[in-house]
Scaffold this active site. Structure first.
Site, PDB file in Angstrom:
ATOM      1  N   VAL A  12      37.998  46.036  45.315  1.00 48.37           N
ATOM      2  CA  VAL A  12      37.811  46.301  43.892  1.00 48.37           C
ATOM      3  C   VAL A  12      36.443  46.935  43.646  1.00 48.37           C
ATOM      4  O   VAL A  12      36.302  47.851  42.842  1.00 48.37           O
ATOM      5  CB  VAL A  12      37.970  45.012  43.072  1.00 48.37           C
ATOM      6  N   PHE A  42      25.901  35.961  48.862  1.00 51.18           N
ATOM      7  CA  PHE A  42      26.656  34.919  48.170  1.00 51.18           C
ATOM      8  C   PHE A  42      26.640  33.595  48.933  1.00 51.18           C
ATOM      9  O   PHE A  42      27.143  32.589  48.433  1.00 51.18           O
ATOM     10  CB  PHE A  42      28.083  35.381  47.900  1.00 51.18           C
ATOM     11  N   TYR A 104      36.362  38.074  38.437  1.00 53.69           N
ATOM     12  CA  TYR A 104      37.772  38.128  38.830  1.00 53.69           C
ATOM     13  C   TYR A 104      38.229  36.796  39.406  1.00 53.69           C
ATOM     14  O   TYR A 104      37.545  36.191  40.238  1.00 53.69           O
ATOM     15  CB  TYR A 104      38.003  39.241  39.857  1.00 53.69           C
ATOM     16  N   THR A 106      42.277  34.512  40.133  1.00 55.85           N
ATOM     17  CA  THR A 106      43.497  34.705  40.905  1.00 55.85           C
ATOM     18  C   THR A 106      44.703  33.981  40.326  1.00 55.85           C
ATOM     19  O   THR A 106      44.560  32.971  39.623  1.00 55.85           O
ATOM     20  CB  THR A 106      43.267  34.211  42.353  1.00 55.85           C
ATOM     21  N   TYR A 130      41.596  27.760  48.497  1.00 57.39           N
ATOM     22  CA  TYR A 130      41.252  29.031  47.862  1.00 57.39           C
ATOM     23  C   TYR A 130      41.449  28.957  46.352  1.00 57.39           C
ATOM     24  O   TYR A 130      40.535  29.254  45.563  1.00 57.39           O
ATOM     25  CB  TYR A 130      42.089  30.169  48.452  1.00 57.39           C
ATOM     26  N   TRP A 155      47.671  39.719  44.105  1.00 58.11           N
ATOM     27  CA  TRP A 155      48.196  40.542  45.194  1.00 58.11           C
ATOM     28  C   TRP A 155      47.528  41.925  45.218  1.00 58.11           C
ATOM     29  O   TRP A 155      48.186  42.964  45.254  1.00 58.11           O
ATOM     30  CB  TRP A 155      49.711  40.700  45.072  1.00 58.11           C
TER      31      TRP A 155
END
Length: 298
Positions: A12, A42, A104, A106, A130, A155
């Site tokens: 992205v 991170f 973002y 999920t 996750y 996805w």
């Protein structure tokens, strides 16, 4: 407008590099500082807050995530550090500086038990590390007091990077027959469209902080996605031979992480608030394959 993009080398992030400069001055951060203006590690969440305070951007776009779903089961600390603690630190810095945070998330925050597309206010119940770590990141951002847009997607794939599309194309060149899970239903979403829609949201401005579902339209299984990849890639001249794609049950393909059987996202709120109409997932696939073909000189 000054924008800080975190994760400029990901699927992205690479697409955001293309569209965000039209909105103002873009500074790009990557994990090691390569092909970027600054470094953003991170694995050191506290340093990220200091970075945001030092740069003082108007908008922070966080495109970094620990997305290895199965590996997250083996390394939960790493998943929560990247997906929860780091966004929390970034959000606190955004709250202190007045910056907008675009983040973002999920479809895996849901357990897949629904019989209709998930809305933003539906109950979350992640099945694995996750999804749990991404949900913890959402909660940390919401609790920070920062202005924010949490964009749940699903996805994601692109013409570049490591993703399901490239895996299928590689296997198609190696195998006469593929077996792909057919009882997990979701929405393949091209990173290029995701980035364009994100830029449009930033340009328009938020009606208020919140969560929006940002995914392509329609629904299919991984098997259906694989079949479409073979058909469309063959039509685009990217495959010399189309292998057979056979359906496989999740039970016959055990993985360390459980995945939702149904995780289609309802994008009605996105359409109402921003006037953004997602593309049909198959049209998005065709556009991505055309980009891939152009990039290969075909």
């Amino acid at each position: 407008m000054k924008l800080l993009l975190l994760g400029g080398n990901g699927q992205v992030g690479r697409e955001l590099r293309r569209g965000l400069p039209a909105l103002g001055t873009l500074l790009v951060a990557t994990r090691d500082g390569a092909q970027a203006d600054v470094m953003a590690d991170f694995d050191a969440p506290d340093a990220l807050g200091a970075l945001v305070r030092r740069i003082a951007p108007d908008v922070v776009v966080n495109a970094v995530a620990h997305t290895a779903v199965d590996r997250a089961e083996r390394e939960p600390d790493a998943a929560f550090r990247v997906n929860a603690r780091a966004p929390g630190a970034i959000a606190q810095a955004c709250a202190a500086t007045g910056a907008l945070l675009v983040h973002y998330s999920t479809d895996y925050v849901f357990d897949g038990s629904a019989s209709r597309p998930y809305r933003e206010d539906d109950a979350t119940a992640p099945l694995g590390v996750y999804g749990a770590s991404k949900l913890a990141g959402e909660n940390a951002i919401r609790a920070s007091g920062a202005r924010h847009a949490i964009l749940r997607t699903a996805w994601v794939y692109a013409a570049h990077g490591r993703n399901f599309l490239h895996t299928m194309l590689r296997l198609a060149a190696e195998c006469d027959e593929l077996r792909v899970v057919a009882d997990q239903i979701g929405v393949p979403t091209p990173a290029a469209w995701l980035a364009d829609a994100s830029a449009r949201i930033i340009e328009q401005g938020l009606p208020a902080s919140g969560i929006w579902h940002l995914a392509a339209d329609g629904a299919t299984s991984w098997h259906g996605f694989a079949e479409a990849i073979m058909d469309e890639a063959r039509a685009a001249g990217l495959l010399a031979y189309r292998p057979q794609v056979l359906p496989l049950a999740t039970a016959d393909y055990p993985t360390p992480a459980r995945r939702p059987g149904y995780s289609v996202l309802d994008t009605g709120k996105l359409r109402r608030d921003f006037g953004i109409v997602p593309p049909d997932w198959r049209a998005g696939l065709r556009a991505t394959l055309q980009e891939l073909r152009a990039g290969s000189g075909g």
